[in-house]
Design a protein around this motif. Structure first.
Motif, PDB file in Angstrom:
ATOM      1  N   LYS A  32     -27.300 -46.695  31.138  1.00  0.00           N
ATOM      2  CA  LYS A  32     -27.378 -46.261  29.740  1.00  0.00           C
ATOM      3  C   LYS A  32     -26.312 -46.918  28.869  1.00  0.00           C
ATOM      4  O   LYS A  32     -26.417 -46.904  27.647  1.00  0.00           O
ATOM      5  CB  LYS A  32     -27.263 -44.736  29.662  1.00  0.00           C
ATOM      6  N   TYR A  33     -25.284 -47.438  29.505  1.00  0.00           N
ATOM      7  CA  TYR A  33     -24.240 -48.122  28.745  1.00  0.00           C
ATOM      8  C   TYR A  33     -24.516 -49.615  28.591  1.00  0.00           C
ATOM      9  O   TYR A  33     -23.647 -50.358  28.148  1.00  0.00           O
ATOM     10  CB  TYR A  33     -22.889 -47.929  29.428  1.00  0.00           C
ATOM     11  N   TYR A  34     -25.741 -50.051  28.933  1.00  0.00           N
ATOM     12  CA  TYR A  34     -26.067 -51.479  28.875  1.00  0.00           C
ATOM     13  C   TYR A  34     -27.022 -51.737  27.730  1.00  0.00           C
ATOM     14  O   TYR A  34     -27.941 -50.949  27.454  1.00  0.00           O
ATOM     15  CB  TYR A  34     -26.675 -51.945  30.199  1.00  0.00           C
ATOM     16  N   ASP A  35     -26.846 -52.881  27.067  1.00  0.00           N
ATOM     17  CA  ASP A  35     -27.686 -53.350  25.968  1.00  0.00           C
ATOM     18  C   ASP A  35     -28.247 -54.716  26.348  1.00  0.00           C
ATOM     19  O   ASP A  35     -27.924 -55.273  27.410  1.00  0.00           O
ATOM     20  CB  ASP A  35     -26.895 -53.434  24.664  1.00  0.00           C
ATOM     21  N   THR A  36     -29.069 -55.271  25.489  1.00  0.00           N
ATOM     22  CA  THR A  36     -29.675 -56.586  25.744  1.00  0.00           C
ATOM     23  C   THR A  36     -29.332 -57.558  24.627  1.00  0.00           C
ATOM     24  O   THR A  36     -28.984 -57.158  23.503  1.00  0.00           O
ATOM     25  CB  THR A  36     -31.201 -56.461  25.851  1.00  0.00           C
ATOM     26  N   TYR A  37     -29.386 -58.840  24.951  1.00  0.00           N
ATOM     27  CA  TYR A  37     -29.185 -59.889  23.959  1.00  0.00           C
ATOM     28  C   TYR A  37     -30.115 -61.042  24.303  1.00  0.00           C
ATOM     29  O   TYR A  37     -30.575 -61.172  25.453  1.00  0.00           O
ATOM     30  CB  TYR A  37     -27.726 -60.332  23.901  1.00  0.00           C
ATOM     31  N   ASP A  38     -30.381 -61.869  23.310  1.00  0.00           N
ATOM     32  CA  ASP A  38     -31.271 -63.020  23.465  1.00  0.00           C
ATOM     33  C   ASP A  38     -30.413 -64.251  23.734  1.00  0.00           C
ATOM     34  O   ASP A  38     -29.669 -64.709  22.860  1.00  0.00           O
ATOM     35  CB  ASP A  38     -32.098 -63.223  22.191  1.00  0.00           C
ATOM     36  N   PRO A  39     -30.450 -64.824  24.926  1.00  0.00           N
ATOM     37  CA  PRO A  39     -29.547 -65.929  25.261  1.00  0.00           C
ATOM     38  C   PRO A  39     -29.884 -67.242  24.563  1.00  0.00           C
ATOM     39  O   PRO A  39     -29.008 -68.102  24.427  1.00  0.00           O
ATOM     40  CB  PRO A  39     -29.685 -66.051  26.778  1.00  0.00           C
ATOM     41  N   ASP A  40     -31.149 -67.466  24.148  1.00  0.00           N
ATOM     42  CA  ASP A  40     -31.494 -68.756  23.543  1.00  0.00           C
ATOM     43  C   ASP A  40     -32.136 -68.616  22.166  1.00  0.00           C
ATOM     44  O   ASP A  40     -32.563 -69.610  21.581  1.00  0.00           O
ATOM     45  CB  ASP A  40     -32.423 -69.534  24.472  1.00  0.00           C
ATOM     46  N   GLY A  41     -32.268 -67.401  21.660  1.00  0.00           N
ATOM     47  CA  GLY A  41     -32.832 -67.193  20.333  1.00  0.00           C
ATOM     48  C   GLY A  41     -34.340 -67.216  20.284  1.00  0.00           C
ATOM     49  O   GLY A  41     -34.932 -67.060  19.218  1.00  0.00           O
ATOM     50  N   SER A  42     -35.012 -67.399  21.419  1.00  0.00           N
ATOM     51  CA  SER A  42     -36.471 -67.457  21.437  1.00  0.00           C
ATOM     52  C   SER A  42     -37.095 -66.073  21.451  1.00  0.00           C
ATOM     53  O   SER A  42     -38.251 -65.899  21.094  1.00  0.00           O
ATOM     54  CB  SER A  42     -36.940 -68.267  22.654  1.00  0.00           C
ATOM     55  N   GLY A  43     -36.341 -65.094  21.918  1.00  0.00           N
ATOM     56  CA  GLY A  43     -36.866 -63.748  22.013  1.00  0.00           C
ATOM     57  C   GLY A  43     -37.754 -63.521  23.202  1.00  0.00           C
ATOM     58  O   GLY A  43     -38.310 -62.429  23.362  1.00  0.00           O
ATOM     59  N   THR A  44     -37.935 -64.515  24.058  1.00  0.00           N
ATOM     60  CA  THR A  44     -38.822 -64.385  25.215  1.00  0.00           C
ATOM     61  C   THR A  44     -38.099 -63.875  26.456  1.00  0.00           C
ATOM     62  O   THR A  44     -38.724 -63.364  27.381  1.00  0.00           O
ATOM     63  CB  THR A  44     -39.457 -65.740  25.540  1.00  0.00           C
ATOM     64  N   MET A  45     -36.766 -64.053  26.494  1.00  0.00           N
ATOM     65  CA  MET A  45     -36.012 -63.648  27.672  1.00  0.00           C
ATOM     66  C   MET A  45     -34.773 -62.905  27.208  1.00  0.00           C
ATOM     67  O   MET A  45     -33.947 -63.426  26.451  1.00  0.00           O
ATOM     68  CB  MET A  45     -35.616 -64.866  28.508  1.00  0.00           C
ATOM     69  N   LEU A  46     -34.667 -61.668  27.637  1.00  0.00           N
ATOM     70  CA  LEU A  46     -33.537 -60.846  27.267  1.00  0.00           C
ATOM     71  C   LEU A  46     -32.649 -60.601  28.486  1.00  0.00           C
ATOM     72  O   LEU A  46     -33.153 -60.417  29.606  1.00  0.00           O
ATOM     73  CB  LEU A  46     -33.994 -59.500  26.693  1.00  0.00           C
ATOM     74  N   LYS A  47     -31.362 -60.608  28.231  1.00  0.00           N
ATOM     75  CA  LYS A  47     -30.395 -60.324  29.301  1.00  0.00           C
ATOM     76  C   LYS A  47     -29.609 -59.072  28.949  1.00  0.00           C
ATOM     77  O   LYS A  47     -29.385 -58.770  27.780  1.00  0.00           O
ATOM     78  CB  LYS A  47     -29.439 -61.501  29.512  1.00  0.00           C
ATOM     79  N   GLN A  48     -29.227 -58.372  30.010  1.00  0.00           N
ATOM     80  CA  GLN A  48     -28.477 -57.139  29.803  1.00  0.00           C
ATOM     81  C   GLN A  48     -26.965 -57.395  29.867  1.00  0.00           C
ATOM     82  O   GLN A  48     -26.503 -58.263  30.591  1.00  0.00           O
ATOM     83  CB  GLN A  48     -28.867 -56.091  30.851  1.00  0.00           C
ATOM     84  N   TYR A  49     -26.231 -56.617  29.126  1.00  0.00           N
ATOM     85  CA  TYR A  49     -24.769 -56.663  29.143  1.00  0.00           C
ATOM     86  C   TYR A  49     -24.276 -55.294  28.713  1.00  0.00           C
ATOM     87  O   TYR A  49     -25.012 -54.472  28.172  1.00  0.00           O
ATOM     88  CB  TYR A  49     -24.241 -57.739  28.187  1.00  0.00           C
ATOM     89  N   THR A  50     -23.023 -55.038  28.958  1.00  0.00           N
ATOM     90  CA  THR A  50     -22.389 -53.810  28.494  1.00  0.00           C
ATOM     91  C   THR A  50     -21.281 -54.150  27.500  1.00  0.00           C
ATOM     92  O   THR A  50     -20.559 -55.149  27.663  1.00  0.00           O
ATOM     93  CB  THR A  50     -21.810 -52.995  29.657  1.00  0.00           C
ATOM     94  N   ARG A  51     -21.174 -53.357  26.487  1.00  0.00           N
ATOM     95  CA  ARG A  51     -20.170 -53.608  25.447  1.00  0.00           C
ATOM     96  C   ARG A  51     -18.743 -53.388  25.944  1.00  0.00           C
ATOM     97  O   ARG A  51     -17.770 -53.709  25.247  1.00  0.00           O
ATOM     98  CB  ARG A  51     -20.438 -52.706  24.241  1.00  0.00           C
ATOM     99  N   PHE A  52     -18.613 -52.838  27.136  1.00  0.00           N
ATOM    100  CA  PHE A  52     -17.284 -52.584  27.690  1.00  0.00           C
ATOM    101  C   PHE A  52     -16.788 -53.730  28.587  1.00  0.00           C
ATOM    102  O   PHE A  52     -15.779 -53.580  29.265  1.00  0.00           O
ATOM    103  CB  PHE A  52     -17.299 -51.282  28.493  1.00  0.00           C
ATOM    104  N   GLU A  53     -17.494 -54.857  28.579  1.00  0.00           N
ATOM    105  CA  GLU A  53     -17.071 -55.990  29.404  1.00  0.00           C
ATOM    106  C   GLU A  53     -15.679 -56.468  29.006  1.00  0.00           C
ATOM    107  O   GLU A  53     -15.338 -56.530  27.826  1.00  0.00           O
ATOM    108  CB  GLU A  53     -18.056 -57.160  29.257  1.00  0.00           C
ATOM    109  N   GLY A  54     -14.905 -56.816  30.011  1.00  0.00           N
ATOM    110  CA  GLY A  54     -13.558 -57.312  29.752  1.00  0.00           C
ATOM    111  C   GLY A  54     -12.532 -56.247  29.517  1.00  0.00           C
ATOM    112  O   GLY A  54     -11.374 -56.555  29.196  1.00  0.00           O
ATOM    113  N   GLY A  55     -12.921 -54.980  29.669  1.00  0.00           N
ATOM    114  CA  GLY A  55     -11.963 -53.900  29.480  1.00  0.00           C
ATOM    115  C   GLY A  55     -10.937 -53.845  30.597  1.00  0.00           C
ATOM    116  O   GLY A  55     -11.182 -54.292  31.723  1.00  0.00           O
TER     117      GLY A  55
END
Length: 887
Positions: free
Chosen positions: A578-601
């Motif tokens: 539930k603490y993970y979100d997605t982002y578009d790595p190449d701007g195409s909108g076809t492939m989304l990757k998950q990440y958490t906003r707490f990375e690097g804490g």
């Protein structure tokens, strides 16, 4: 001699003369008497007149005189005390002694002439005709030992022949000494030295004119230095020496040197400030003819039963070559060291300590005035300042604040925490009885609260102490509440379970998105409070198994005892997707990757995948009973074969492949009277690897290999031994403080600002002559360190590290010491850092030679000088300096 000696003389006369009756010559008695007629008896006084006479004395305006002596006087002599009325002398003979308050006068003979108002103390001859029982005059800590003393108690002046006295670190002997008053002495034909033997010193300063103020100063006229009774060309027209048992401020003379890249130099010159009994300050400086310079501030402080510490601040402005040349370079380097410790008895509920070593990453490699050459080989600088306090409440609360610093001198990366806050509340047992034993699952349930807060800074050497270093600081808090219990299962198994709740607060998070203008992924910083919460469960069960193998009482090895401690643990952590979100790595909108906003804490991030592991550990110890070599002992001797032999691995239940983690094997033991430490470790992987070196889900044994594939291994051996019963390991405190080793495997520390201290361990007694012949017990010590590292992650089967370091020190004679620190790298096939040490004890002097024959830090140094601090400027210090390369 002291002014109160007059009182001794007066009281001696009084106690000697006053207690004897003296008679004049009697006149012949007359034949008859003639009584007066009608004559009044003059001896009769009327009572009223007597009372009136007594009353008249009550109004006497004269004040009573003060007593001549303020204390009792004691005297004695073994042979006799003689009074000569004709010469008006009192003579005390053989072990004569006089005591008055804090004054002691002892001598073979003491003669008091109360007509001339003089006292004389001198020696006497024994049966062989040798003079013995020299006078000893002592008042407080001031002691004078002459051949004879003549003192006038009216003028309070004295003449002393062949006086010997200690003034601070000096021993002074003079042919004739004139005591002018209580605080000034004039001497003729005097010699002064710091040698222990004033009668036969190895060196002394000869002069004919001396003014001595005891405890304060010595002023001399023309003075010539004499070594081994041979006058030297070293002379001074006059000199001044301060005399005090307390520290005094003064000038520190510099040492001359030269360098190929920086020219001639004066080093370690400056001024010492004796500020108080609790702290001091030394300001030292260096100057080179090419413009380079350096400053150092050194201070020590302390208060008994409270605290003690020292501070060293060093700065150098280094210039290489000359301006206009292509190799011209300039750099500023610095180093700050602070050590502080607090006496626990001053306040047992609070503690403060500091161990700071920070500065330029290149300081120990570039400085021409460092304290320990071995510090140049160190790659890490670290610091820690901590304060902790215990609140004796119920439950008890512990609070601590810590600032830490870690610096890699190769990469010039610096990691700091300013500060780290930790608070913990003692464990609470809500179901335990107020009295009695906590037994069972419910009674042992306990929980506590822990808080940890950090302000972490990652920066570089170039940005240190600049505002930019705080821009990327990370701040966070971690709260944890562990709830646990333990209980017995089937009497022989110990089980434990725990549930841990964690809550992490951050004040800075990230947001990932694709930037079309840069055609890359950017991390946008989002400031503001944010938090995540996690929980986990763990359980474990273990037992202890004892096994003994008996071989018989008559065997050398009677029995071997094996203790096994197996343990099985289980841990479960759910997924926090539930603490993970997605982002578009190449701007195409076809492939989304998950990440958490707490990375690097600083306290990590919540896990996306569920963790469900079973862990296995097995620890072993092996101990043996052997027959003692001492036949008088009836009990066998116990020795440790293996202190520990540990196996550990884990199994991931939820993983779809490679469920087994590599097995870790580690162990260690101590042999040779526990002076040799052996530690080893290895990693065993049950899975095979493909041609690319990646692990595959195939057993290594099914891939044509063995049951396990050794991916890494290491072995370390440390051995410290000596000719005596000690461990043979000496502490290199300054080298360890600089971040290096605490032993002398990288050489001993060399304090270039004060070379009077020995580079060897002088704690032992070197006078090991056991007969009138030279039968010297040769003391020695040796340190060995061996390290072996093996790597086989991708079937390279390579020994990545294989080195041996050794240091040896010995006394060739009672006064000659030699030592060497060296090593060999079997991988690089070269000799490691090497240092040779030579030292000669010249009684009041010390001479040493220190040599690093090759390498980037090659140098040599020679020193000879007086050990005493009051004459520390009388020295010759010559050394070559390595030509460092500025970076």
């Amino acid at each position: 001699m002291q002014r109160k000696l007059i009182y001794i003389v007066f009281l001696t006369i009084f106690l000697t003369v006053g207690k004897h009756k003296t008679y004049s010559q009697d006149a012949p008695p007359k034949s008859g008497s003639f009584p007066a007629k009608n004559q009044t008896d003059s001896t009769k006084v009327a009572l009223p007149e007597l009372i009136k006479a007594i009353d008249s004395t009550k109004k006497d305006s004269l004040k009573p005189k003060k007593a001549l002596l303020e204390d009792k006087i004691k005297r004695k002599a073994v042979d006799y005390e003689k009074i000569n009325q004709k010469k008006k002398q009192i003579t005390l003979y053989n072990q004569a002694e006089v005591y008055y308050q804090d004054i002691e006068l002892k001598s073979g003979i003491i003669v008091i002439d109360y007509e001339k108002e003089e006292v004389y103390a001198g020696r006497i001859k024994d049966s062989t005709g040798k003079y013995t029982q020299l006078p000893v005059f002592k008042q407080g800590s001031n002691v004078v030992e002459p051949d004879s003393i003549r003192f006038n108690f009216k003028t309070k002046k004295a003449l002393v022949w062949n006086s010997r006295t200690d003034q601070g670190e000096f021993k002074v002997k003079a042919a004739i000494t004139k005591k002018e008053n209580d605080s000034v002495y004039f001497m003729k034909g005097a010699r002064f030295t710091t040698s222990k033997d004033i009668e036969n010193p190895e060196y002394y300063f000869q002069t004919n004119k001396v003014k001595l103020v005891p405890g304060k100063k010595v002023v001399v006229g023309f003075t010539n230095m004499v070594i081994a009774d041979v006058p030297t060309p070293l002379a001074l027209p006059f000199a001044f020496f301060p005399m005090t048992e307390k520290a005094r401020s003064g000038i520190i003379m510099p040492t001359y040197n030269d360098s190929n890249t920086r020219g001639f130099s004066l080093q370690n010159g400056g001024y010492y400030f004796a500020l108080s009994d609790y702290y001091d300050l030394a300001v030292l400086g260096d100057y080179y003819t090419n413009g380079s310079y350096g400053f150092r501030f050194e201070s020590s402080y302390g208060k008994r039963y409270k605290f003690n510490g020292n501070v060293n601040v060093r700065f150098e402005n280094l210039i290489n070559s000359e301006r206009g040349y292509p190799d011209y370079a300039r750099s500023n380097i610095y180093n700050i060291q602070w050590s502080h410790s607090k006496d626990s008895k001053s306040n047992p509920n609070s503690r403060f300590s500091a161990s700071v070593n920070l500065g330029s990453s290149t300081y120990f490699r570039q400085s021409l005035n460092q304290i320990n050459v071995g510090s140049t080989l160190n790659n890490t600088l670290s610091s820690s300042i901590s304060y902790s306090k215990t609140f004796n409440s119920v439950p008890q609360v512990n609070l601590s604040l810590t600032a830490t610093h870690s610096q890699n001198t190769n990469t010039e990366q610096i990691n700091m925490t300013l500060p780290t806050l930790q608070m913990s509340v003692d464990r609470l047992f809500p179901f335990a009885p107020k009295e009695g034993i906590k037994k069972g699952f419910f009674k042992n349930i306990n929980f506590q609260y822990n808080l940890r807060g950090e302000n972490r800074i990652n920066t570089t050497d170039s940005l240190f102490f600049k505002p930019e270093m705080f821009k990327n600081a990370l701040l966070g808090f971690q709260h944890s509440i562990p709830l646990s219990t333990n209980f017995k299962v089937f009497k022989h198994f110990s089980a434990s379970t725990s549930v841990n709740y964690n809550e992490v607060w951050y004040f800075k998070t990230i947001q990932k998105e694709f930037d079309a203008t840069q055609n890359t992924i950017v991390n946008n910083e989002v400031r503001g409070f944010d938090a995540f919460r996690t929980y986990s469960f763990s359980a474990g069960i273990g037992t202890t198994i004892y096994g003994t193998f008996n071989f018989g009482d008559k065997k050398k090895i009677q029995a071997i005892r094996h203790v096994m401690r197996p343990n099985i643990s289980y841990s479960y952590t759910p997924s926090f997707s539930k603490y993970y979100d997605t982002y578009d790595p190449d701007g195409s909108g076809t492939m989304l990757k998950q990440y958490t906003r707490f990375e690097g804490g600083i306290f990590g991030a919540p896990g996306q995948n569920m963790s469900n592991n079973i862990g296995f550990t097995l620890s072993n110890t092996f101990e043996a009973k052997v027959t003692d070599k001492d036949s008088t002992k009836t009990e066998p001797k116990k020795i440790m074969l293996l202190n520990n032999l540990n196996f550990s691995t884990s199994y991931d239940i939820t993983a779809d492949s490679l469920r087994w983690a590599p097995m870790r094997v580690s162990g260690g033991t101590q042999i040779l009277k526990q002076k040799m430490n052996i530690n080893f470790a290895a990693t065993l992987d049950p899975y095979a690897i493909n041609n690319s070196g990646q692990r595959i889900n195939t057993w290594n044994i099914d891939n044509g290999g063995s049951l396990f594939r050794m991916t890494s291994a290491n072995l370390t051996i440390n051995y410290a031994f000596a000719s005596s019963d000690g461990e043979g390991e000496k502490k290199n405190k300054q080298g360890e403080r600089n971040g290096g080793r605490g032993d002398d495997l990288f050489g001993t520390n060399t304090d270039l600002s004060d070379r009077r201290d020995s580079q060897f361990d002088d704690s032992g007694d070197n006078e090991n002559v056991v007969s009138e012949f030279f039968k010297y017990k040769l003391p020695w010590d040796m340190n060995l360190a061996y390290a072996l590292t093996y790597s086989n992650n991708r079937r390279e089967q390579k020994i990545t590290g294989n080195s041996l370091m050794v240091s040896m020190n010995t006394d060739l004679t009672p006064k000659w010491k030699i030592g060497v620190s060296t090593g060999y790298d079997f991988v690089q096939k070269g000799v490691t850092f090497t240092q040779f040490r030579f030292e000669r004890d010249l009684l009041s002097w010390r001479m040493d030679f220190n040599w690093v024959p090759f390498g980037d830090n090659a140098y040599w140094g020679f020193f000879i000088g007086i050990k005493s601090g009051v004459l520390s400027d009388i020295k010759w210090d010559k050394r070559s300096l390595p030509d460092r390369t500025l970076r």
